[in-house]
Design a protein around this motif. Structure first.
Motif, short mmCIF file in Angstrom:
data_model
loop_
_atom_site.label_atom_id
_atom_site.label_comp_id
_atom_site.label_asym_id
_atom_site.label_seq_id
_atom_site.Cartn_x
_atom_site.Cartn_y
_atom_site.Cartn_z
N PHE A 130 -1.20 6.37 -1.65
CA PHE A 130 -1.49 6.05 -0.50
C PHE A 130 -0.30 6.33 0.36
O PHE A 130 0.66 5.83 0.04
N CYS A 149 -4.00 -0.26 5.88
CA CYS A 149 -5.23 0.48 5.87
C CYS A 149 -5.69 0.37 7.46
O CYS A 149 -5.85 -1.03 7.91
N TRP A 172 -9.30 8.87 0.04
CA TRP A 172 -9.02 7.34 0.28
C TRP A 172 -10.31 6.94 1.03
O TRP A 172 -10.86 5.85 0.75
N THR A 209 -0.62 -5.71 2.95
CA THR A 209 -0.26 -6.27 1.85
C THR A 209 1.03 -6.48 1.72
O THR A 209 1.74 -5.51 1.65
N PHE A 216 -0.78 -5.89 -7.84
CA PHE A 216 -1.65 -5.99 -6.57
C PHE A 216 -3.04 -6.25 -6.98
O PHE A 216 -3.50 -7.01 -6.19
N HIS A 217 -3.57 -5.37 -7.91
CA HIS A 217 -4.87 -5.53 -8.27
C HIS A 217 -5.07 -5.89 -9.74
O HIS A 217 -4.53 -5.00 -10.58
N ASP A 255 -2.51 -10.65 0.57
CA ASP A 255 -3.19 -9.37 0.82
C ASP A 255 -4.40 -9.87 1.89
O ASP A 255 -4.95 -11.06 1.48
N TYR A 285 1.27 3.52 -3.24
CA TYR A 285 0.23 2.78 -4.14
C TYR A 285 -0.65 3.91 -4.49
O TYR A 285 -1.41 4.14 -3.77
N GLU A 333 -12.96 -10.25 0.21
CA GLU A 333 -12.82 -9.26 1.08
C GLU A 333 -14.03 -8.40 1.32
O GLU A 333 -14.13 -7.45 1.48
N PRO A 346 0.69 -1.44 0.11
CA PRO A 346 -0.09 0.12 -0.10
C PRO A 346 0.79 1.18 0.10
O PRO A 346 0.44 2.28 -0.59
N ASP A 377 -5.71 -3.59 7.40
CA ASP A 377 -5.56 -4.58 6.07
C ASP A 377 -4.13 -4.24 5.61
O ASP A 377 -3.53 -3.16 5.53
N HIS A 397 -10.39 -8.91 -5.76
CA HIS A 397 -9.67 -9.03 -7.11
C HIS A 397 -8.71 -9.97 -7.03
O HIS A 397 -7.99 -10.44 -6.33
N GLU A 438 -10.53 -10.32 4.96
CA GLU A 438 -9.99 -10.63 3.63
C GLU A 438 -8.97 -11.61 3.78
O GLU A 438 -8.04 -11.71 4.45
N HIS A 481 -10.08 1.51 3.46
CA HIS A 481 -8.80 2.70 3.12
C HIS A 481 -8.65 3.52 3.93
O HIS A 481 -8.30 4.75 3.48
#
Ligand code: MF3
Ligand code: CO
Ligand code: CO
Length: 251
Positions: free
Chosen positions: A62, A67, A217, A95, A173-174, A104, A59, A200, A56, A93, A167, A231, A76
């Motif tokens: 961010f 998060c 965000w 990752t 990542f996504h 993640d 990212y 998630e 994150p 959260d 995702h 998640e 977020h």
């Protein structure tokens, strides 16, 4: 499984266990009086100490390493000097990015004693995610995942957030596919062996609508009611699924 899938699973396993390990450490820290910044600092350190990066951080701009979404924040939430208080619920959260692959995961934490309603929301959200994970295998439709979650959530009188979804994940990542947490059985893409993605669900005590604050965000419930999320990163195997982000402590 071919060797390419084996390798992608092995790398996701490593990244996933660092992410869930960070949450195991966060669990020890949670108490009234700590700031969400302190949680962020711990995640940053734990992930770096394990030779990984916090995905994150920076990212799409961010500013932090995880998060932290407290009470009516859906997702977020940005770690800050906000102090946690008795009765708060929050999602953390995390990752991790290691050897080019992502893991993640997020969990809910309760700060001291929380209300019975909040406890029920957290429990129902966890059950909804796990119910959906348990049906995973080749040829299951993406819509079956959404439908399983929606059914359990609505049977308990809560609502499924529609503005954010799970995702595909891997070296990126996504990525595709979008994994919706609501929907109809038998619709959408079919799962294939080797697919890696997140589930998630974000579940609201009140209505499902969300809005994003001016920081660009922080997503909150429009009606200011509580929201919960869990998640896991999962992969589709020959006989079902693997969860890459299980806790060494609990589940
Ligand atoms: N970890 C979040 C997810 O589950 C994404 C966070 S992106 C960030 O997809 F920039 F807000 F950190
Ligand atoms: Co995710
Ligand atoms: Co996440």
């Amino acid at each position: 499984m071919n060797s390419e899938i084996k390798e992608s699973f092995e790398k996701t396993r490593v990244a996933g266990s660092i992410a869930s390990g960070a949450l195991d450490e966060v669990a020890k820290l949670i108490k009234p009086g700590i700031t969400t910044h302190k949680i962020d600092a711990l995640c940053y350190e734990f992930i770096n100490d394990h030779g990984a990066y916090s995905a994150p951080l920076f990212y799409r701009g961010f500013p932090k390493s995880c998060c932290t979404s407290v009470n009516h924040i859906v997702c977020h939430g940005i770690p800050s000097d906000k102090v946690l208080e008795e009765g708060d619920i929050l999602n953390v959260d995390v990752t991790a990015f290691k050897n080019g692959w992502h893991g993640d995961t997020s969990r809910m934490f309760e700060v001291g004693n929380v209300s019975i309603k909040a406890k029920k929301l957290v429990k129902t959200t966890y059950e909804a995610m796990m119910n959906a994970i348990k049906i995973l295998k080749e040829d299951v439709h993406l819509g079956d995942i959404g439908s399983t979650i929606q059914q359990h959530v609505e049977a308990n009188g809560f609502s499924v957030v529609q503005d954010f979804c799970g995702h595909g994940i891997g070296e990126t990542f996504h990525k595709e596919p979008n994994v919706l947490h609501y929907g109809k059985k038998g619709t959408g893409e079919k799962l294939k062996v080797g697919m890696i993605f997140t589930i998630e669900p974000m579940i609201n005590l009140g209505k499902y609508e969300t809005k994003v604050l001016n920081d660009g965000w922080t997503a909150v419930t429009k009606d200011k009611t509580l929201s919960a999320q869990f998640e896991h990163t999962v992969g589709i195997t020959k006989d079902g699924y693997e969860i890459f982000t299980l806790s060494k402590k609990i589940s």
